[in-house]
Scaffold this motif. Structure first.
Motif, PDB file in Angstrom:
ATOM      1  N   VAL A   1       2.653 -39.649 -52.123  1.00 18.94           N
ATOM      2  CA  VAL A   1       2.709 -40.463 -50.674  1.00 18.94           C
ATOM      3  C   VAL A   1       2.947 -39.048 -49.803  1.00 18.94           C
ATOM      4  O   VAL A   1       3.633 -38.355 -49.685  1.00 18.94           O
ATOM      5  N   ASN A   2       1.755 -39.257 -48.909  1.00 16.67           N
ATOM      6  CA  ASN A   2       1.627 -38.168 -47.995  1.00 16.67           C
ATOM      7  C   ASN A   2       1.732 -39.053 -46.484  1.00 16.67           C
ATOM      8  O   ASN A   2       2.162 -38.358 -45.251  1.00 16.67           O
ATOM      9  N   THR A   3       1.256 -40.185 -46.471  1.00 19.00           N
ATOM     10  CA  THR A   3       1.075 -41.095 -45.169  1.00 19.00           C
ATOM     11  C   THR A   3       1.787 -42.500 -45.309  1.00 19.00           C
ATOM     12  O   THR A   3       2.195 -42.868 -46.407  1.00 19.00           O
ATOM     13  N   ALA A   4       1.971 -43.138 -44.322  1.00 21.87           N
ATOM     14  CA  ALA A   4       2.403 -44.323 -44.184  1.00 21.87           C
ATOM     15  C   ALA A   4       1.630 -45.358 -45.019  1.00 21.87           C
ATOM     16  O   ALA A   4       2.046 -46.303 -45.813  1.00 21.87           O
ATOM     17  N   ALA A   5       0.275 -45.160 -45.138  1.00 20.80           N
ATOM     18  CA  ALA A   5      -0.660 -45.827 -45.547  1.00 20.80           C
ATOM     19  C   ALA A   5      -0.359 -45.998 -47.162  1.00 20.80           C
ATOM     20  O   ALA A   5      -0.773 -46.847 -48.006  1.00 20.80           O
TER      21      ALA A   5
ATOM     22  N   ARG B   1       9.638 -41.903 -42.753  1.00 14.36           N
ATOM     23  CA  ARG B   1       9.164 -40.889 -42.025  1.00 14.36           C
ATOM     24  C   ARG B   1       8.272 -40.415 -43.223  1.00 14.36           C
ATOM     25  O   ARG B   1       8.947 -39.725 -44.078  1.00 14.36           O
ATOM     26  N   PHE B   2       6.991 -39.968 -43.065  1.00  9.71           N
ATOM     27  CA  PHE B   2       6.297 -39.542 -44.049  1.00  9.71           C
ATOM     28  C   PHE B   2       5.708 -37.851 -43.737  1.00  9.71           C
ATOM     29  O   PHE B   2       6.038 -37.417 -42.571  1.00  9.71           O
ATOM     30  N   ARG B   3       5.168 -37.314 -44.725  1.00  9.57           N
ATOM     31  CA  ARG B   3       4.845 -35.813 -44.726  1.00  9.57           C
ATOM     32  C   ARG B   3       3.902 -35.506 -43.544  1.00  9.57           C
ATOM     33  O   ARG B   3       3.896 -34.558 -42.708  1.00  9.57           O
ATOM     34  N   ASP B   4       3.021 -36.362 -43.128  1.00  6.07           N
ATOM     35  CA  ASP B   4       1.794 -36.311 -41.997  1.00  6.07           C
ATOM     36  C   ASP B   4       2.341 -36.503 -40.689  1.00  6.07           C
ATOM     37  O   ASP B   4       1.993 -36.480 -39.708  1.00  6.07           O
ATOM     38  N   GLY B   5       3.777 -37.068 -40.631  1.00  5.60           N
ATOM     39  CA  GLY B   5       4.619 -37.240 -39.225  1.00  5.60           C
ATOM     40  C   GLY B   5       4.454 -38.829 -38.974  1.00  5.60           C
ATOM     41  O   GLY B   5       4.952 -39.234 -37.974  1.00  5.60           O
TER      42      GLY B   5
ATOM     43  N   ASP C   1      16.616 -53.523 -49.054  1.00  6.04           N
ATOM     44  CA  ASP C   1      16.013 -53.828 -50.454  1.00  6.04           C
ATOM     45  C   ASP C   1      14.533 -53.655 -50.669  1.00  6.04           C
ATOM     46  O   ASP C   1      14.321 -53.096 -51.716  1.00  6.04           O
ATOM     47  N   GLU C   2      13.794 -53.615 -49.356  1.00  9.47           N
ATOM     48  CA  GLU C   2      12.400 -53.269 -49.594  1.00  9.47           C
ATOM     49  C   GLU C   2      12.157 -51.978 -49.792  1.00  9.47           C
ATOM     50  O   GLU C   2      11.372 -51.405 -50.415  1.00  9.47           O
ATOM     51  N   ALA C   3      12.918 -51.057 -49.095  1.00 14.49           N
ATOM     52  CA  ALA C   3      12.732 -49.549 -49.230  1.00 14.49           C
ATOM     53  C   ALA C   3      13.168 -49.078 -50.554  1.00 14.49           C
ATOM     54  O   ALA C   3      12.467 -48.331 -51.034  1.00 14.49           O
ATOM     55  N   VAL C   4      13.953 -49.590 -50.752  1.00 14.64           N
ATOM     56  CA  VAL C   4      14.409 -49.181 -52.436  1.00 14.64           C
ATOM     57  C   VAL C   4      13.455 -49.691 -53.361  1.00 14.64           C
ATOM     58  O   VAL C   4      12.996 -48.834 -54.097  1.00 14.64           O
ATOM     59  N   ALA C   5      12.941 -50.799 -53.281  1.00 19.51           N
ATOM     60  CA  ALA C   5      11.696 -51.357 -54.359  1.00 19.51           C
ATOM     61  C   ALA C   5      10.472 -50.624 -53.924  1.00 19.51           C
ATOM     62  O   ALA C   5       9.888 -50.297 -54.712  1.00 19.51           O
ATOM     63  N   LYS C   6      10.350 -50.006 -52.789  1.00 18.13           N
ATOM     64  CA  LYS C   6       9.072 -49.354 -52.185  1.00 18.13           C
ATOM     65  C   LYS C   6       9.151 -47.732 -53.147  1.00 18.13           C
ATOM     66  O   LYS C   6       8.155 -47.370 -53.845  1.00 18.13           O
ATOM     67  N   ILE C   7      10.496 -47.372 -52.904  1.00 19.81           N
ATOM     68  CA  ILE C   7      10.596 -45.946 -53.371  1.00 19.81           C
ATOM     69  C   ILE C   7      10.611 -46.063 -54.867  1.00 19.81           C
ATOM     70  O   ILE C   7       9.852 -45.291 -55.677  1.00 19.81           O
ATOM     71  N   ALA C   8      11.051 -47.205 -55.587  1.00 22.22           N
ATOM     72  CA  ALA C   8      11.137 -47.134 -57.106  1.00 22.22           C
ATOM     73  C   ALA C   8       9.553 -47.316 -57.513  1.00 22.22           C
ATOM     74  O   ALA C   8       9.310 -46.763 -58.621  1.00 22.22           O
ATOM     75  N   ALA C   9       9.000 -48.039 -56.882  1.00 21.93           N
ATOM     76  CA  ALA C   9       7.488 -48.517 -57.448  1.00 21.93           C
ATOM     77  C   ALA C   9       6.613 -47.187 -57.076  1.00 21.93           C
ATOM     78  O   ALA C   9       5.731 -46.848 -58.060  1.00 21.93           O
ATOM     79  N   ALA C  10       6.941 -46.338 -55.911  1.00 19.98           N
ATOM     80  CA  ALA C  10       6.065 -45.039 -55.761  1.00 19.98           C
ATOM     81  C   ALA C  10       6.516 -44.142 -56.987  1.00 19.98           C
ATOM     82  O   ALA C  10       5.553 -43.463 -57.461  1.00 19.98           O
ATOM     83  N   ILE C  11       7.822 -44.274 -57.471  1.00 16.50           N
ATOM     84  CA  ILE C  11       7.840 -43.448 -58.423  1.00 16.50           C
ATOM     85  C   ILE C  11       7.271 -43.786 -59.817  1.00 16.50           C
ATOM     86  O   ILE C  11       6.776 -43.055 -60.592  1.00 16.50           O
ATOM     87  N   ALA C  12       7.684 -45.021 -60.087  1.00 12.80           N
ATOM     88  CA  ALA C  12       6.997 -45.519 -61.289  1.00 12.80           C
ATOM     89  C   ALA C  12       5.332 -45.690 -61.418  1.00 12.80           C
ATOM     90  O   ALA C  12       4.893 -45.239 -62.577  1.00 12.80           O
ATOM     91  N   ASP C  13       4.736 -45.699 -60.204  1.00 16.16           N
ATOM     92  CA  ASP C  13       3.117 -45.557 -60.362  1.00 16.16           C
ATOM     93  C   ASP C  13       2.874 -44.285 -59.982  1.00 16.16           C
ATOM     94  O   ASP C  13       1.503 -44.115 -60.043  1.00 16.16           O
ATOM     95  N   ARG C  14       3.600 -43.035 -59.881  1.00 14.28           N
ATOM     96  CA  ARG C  14       3.317 -41.790 -60.012  1.00 14.28           C
ATOM     97  C   ARG C  14       2.456 -41.512 -58.596  1.00 14.28           C
ATOM     98  O   ARG C  14       1.275 -40.667 -58.689  1.00 14.28           O
ATOM     99  N   THR C  15       2.751 -42.321 -57.681  1.00 18.06           N
ATOM    100  CA  THR C  15       2.044 -42.208 -56.177  1.00 18.06           C
ATOM    101  C   THR C  15       2.243 -41.058 -55.392  1.00 18.06           C
ATOM    102  O   THR C  15       3.238 -40.376 -55.434  1.00 18.06           O
TER     103      THR C  15
END
Length: 672
Positions: free
Chosen positions: A665-669, A636-640, A649-663
């Protein structure tokens, strides 16, 4: 556009609109100098129209509106004395000496009177006057008389007082008459101009915003005046757009967000302008500092550490105790001895809290002999400094009395100056982009034409200014050159950025300095075996960590990118029995360095979601029976928005990538 030079001398008529009947032009630039629309130009002159929506036009519009304000005040309060009334960013102000402070009701009455003056369409008429004439006409205005005293002296022009350049400037003394339809002068003011042709041009795109106190000429030793602030724009629609930006800025105010998100505070017990950082704010600040440190080390900088306090001799040598004494805290007397009766038997030594880090970095350079092979020498420090700001100037984290500068000082040979400056600027821009800022422009500050206002040789100034100019141009950013704005010891480049709502902030500065190397007698041995003087480059990336934090907080409205968020992930079980499942996932995230936690509170799931959304947590993981059975979670994202059925596994990978890429993240997109 440029108006072709007339074939013969032309006097623009008093109404100023002969050449521009659509009234879009409010002034002229004649041979590069701003002039009223009612002006005589010669056949050889280059004439450019100035429109109300141009930067110069906006300043003229706002300055004219300030004069309308002053006239309105003196209509309502005839005994009010005039201070100064310059245009400022997005608006204007005017200072008044009045018996009683202005009230909100006064402001309403003044605004109505201004509306009448606008409708009267008074003409602004410029007159050149002698000093004696100016004194006679301003005899009842003591502050104007003081400005006249300053007009020809060393404090003239922009240095005379805060905003006083709008009143006296350089050159002739001038008075502007407000003339009614019958040709009668109904009001006048000492002013350098230019102004719009008539008050009706101001239209209805203005408003009065607030009342404040202000010391005359910016000194607490002088009388305190009442200041009325306002804003002015070419149209009502532009005024509304500005007011909407202000509303958005109020929502983003870092002081408000700092309290709501539990990031920092200013305890009364510690003192004004001295902040403490709460755990969540400390996490963000720590990430900022650690990232900057990694980048600096990679960039060839060496970190040093220096004390917060020093003997006065250091600041005498650096000249800070001469040029910056009022901005320094009073001395602390150390090592003084007294007898039993309290008499001094041994005089103590004065110590000062440091206002700048540069003198101590210089001492590190000077600790041993240096060769050209040691240069460039790049020193960096997160050094806390202290400045005795007036209480009225304090503003959250953007104006404080104790703050930490991410300071760097580089010692270079003359032939390294351009290359090293280019490297510094490239480094600064890339670092700011790491933090999500993208819109930049540069300002090159050059020396004043008056020789008494700068030191060093013409050769040094020409060489160093050209070096900075080449670096600025090569950056590909917009560059504005400003004469007379350099420090007395060298030119500089200021980097400005726009935030998410279009406000401009000055951040990094690259300052060339030959003064301190001279004062501290710095040397290096050149390839010729002779002693040479290094050039010093002062470079602050953030300016101060506190101020940069405040800018980022407002830029993101508290919704930081995942890598900076104090809590990056909150796991919310649909019901209590799914808490253990989420505990296992959070432990796995923590093992990879993610700041994650499970909300085991007794609140209902929907309240938990609202609470963490309000706290601007970037990612919420939700799990119920279906997720536990399938080994998945829902994002669930900030915009609802929400994305369901993501494997662990995919969730952990996505979170790690968002941190590494300094993303951000406010929406699912943003996490697709």
């Amino acid at each position: 556009m440029t108006v072709a030079s007339p074939s013969s001398d032309v006097s623009f008529p008093a109404d100023g609109f002969a050449l521009f009947p659509d009234r879009s032009v409010i002034a002229l630039r004649v041979n590069g100098e701003l002039k009223d629309l009612a002006v005589t130009v010669e056949a050889a002159d280059t004439v450019e129209p100035v429109t109300a929506d141009s930067p110069d036009g906006l300043s003229i519009l706002r300055h004219s509106t300030a004069h309308i304000l002053a006239q309105a005040v003196q209509r309502i309060k005839p005994q009010a004395n005039l201070g100064i009334g310059p245009p400022i960013t997005d608006g204007f102000y005017y200072d008044f000496a009045v018996d009683e402070p202005f009230t909100p009701e006064d402001l309403k009455a003044i605004k109505k009177e201004m509306e009448r003056i606008v409708r009267e369409n008074q003409r602004f008429v410029r007159r050149v006057v002698s000093e004696d004439e100016a004194r006679s006409e301003m005899a009842d205005e003591p502050f104007k008389l003081e400005l006249i005293d300053l007009a020809g002296g060393p404090g003239s022009g922009a240095n005379a007082a805060e905003g006083a350049s709008a009143e006296i400037g350089a050159g002739d003394l001038t008075i502007y008459d407000n003339v009614d339809r019958d040709g009668e002068t109904v009001w006048k003011d000492l002013c350098r101009g230019p102004h719009v042709p008539g008050t009706r041009i101001v239209g209805n795109g203005w408003d009065l915003t607030r009342i404040a106190g202000a010391y005359w000429r910016g000194s607490e030793k002088n009388p305190q005046l009442q200041r009325i602030y306002g804003t002015a724009w070419p149209s009502k629609d532009e005024l509304r757009a500005y007011q909407q930006r202000l509303e958005e800025a109020a929502k983003r105010d870092h002081r408000k967000l700092g309290k709501e998100l539990d990031l920092f505070s200013f305890p009364e017990e510690i003192g004004s302008g001295l902040s403490v950082w709460h755990p969540k704010g400390g996490v963000i600040r720590g990430e900022m500092e650690q990232h900057a440190r990694r980048r600096h080390v990679e960039g060839g900088y060496t970190y040093v550490y220096t004390p917060h306090i020093s003997k006065e001799d250091l600041f005498l040598t650096s000249n800070h105790l001469v040029t910056y004494r009022e901005g320094m805290f009073p001395p602390i007397v150390m090592d003084e001895e007294r007898d039993a009766e309290g008499n001094i038997t041994k005089k103590g030594q004065d110590y000062y809290l440091k206002p700048m880090n540069c003198p101590m970095h210089i001492l590190i350079y000077k600790e041993r002999a240096r060769s050209y092979r040691d240069l460039p020498m790049r020193l960096a420090e997160n050094g806390t400094v202290y400045r005795n700001e007036l209480s009225g100037a304090l503003h959250g984290l953007t104006r404080v009395r104790g703050f930490t500068q991410d300071d760097s000082h580089l010692f270079v040979t003359p032939d390294q100056l351009e290359t090293e400056t280019a490297r510094v600027l490239e480094f600064v821009i890339s670092m700011l982009r790491d933090f999500g800022l993208e819109d930049f422009e540069l300002e090159l500050s050059m020396r004043d034409d008056e020789k008494s206002k700068w030191i060093g040789s013409d050769e040094f100034w020409d060489y160093s200014t050209n070096a900075l100019r080449q670096v600025a141009i090569a950056s590909g950013l917009k560059v504005t050159e400003v004469a007379g704005e350099a420090a007395f010891y060298g030119p500089k480049i200021d980097l400005k950025t726009r935030d998410a709502i279009g406000r401009t902030w000055q951040l990094s500065t690259v300052q060339v300095d030959v003064n301190l190397p001279e004062r501290f007698d710095l040397e290096y041995t050149g390839p010729d075996g002779e002693k040479h003087r290094p050039i010093m480059i002062h470079r602050a990336l953030f300016g101060s960590i506190e101020r940069f934090f405040a800018i980022l907080l407002e830029h993101y409205a508290g919704a930081f990118p995942v890598w900076l968020a104090p809590v990056q992930v909150v796991a919310i079980p649909v019901a209590e029995q799914f808490g253990d499942y989420l505990d296992e996932i959070v432990e796995r995230l923590r093992a990879t360095g993610v700041r994650a936690e499970v909300d085991h509170s007794d609140d209902r799931m929907q309240k938990k979601i609202r609470t963490h959304t309000t706290q601007k947590v970037p990612l919420q993981l939700i799990a119920g029976e279906q997720d536990r059975s399938a080994g998945t979670v829902s994002f669930r994202f900030r915009d609802g928005s929400q994305t369901n059925g993501i494997t662990v596994d995919e969730a952990v990978a996505k979170i790690a990538a968002a941190i590494a890429d300094r993303t951000l993240v406010n929406t699912a997109a943003d996490l697709a």
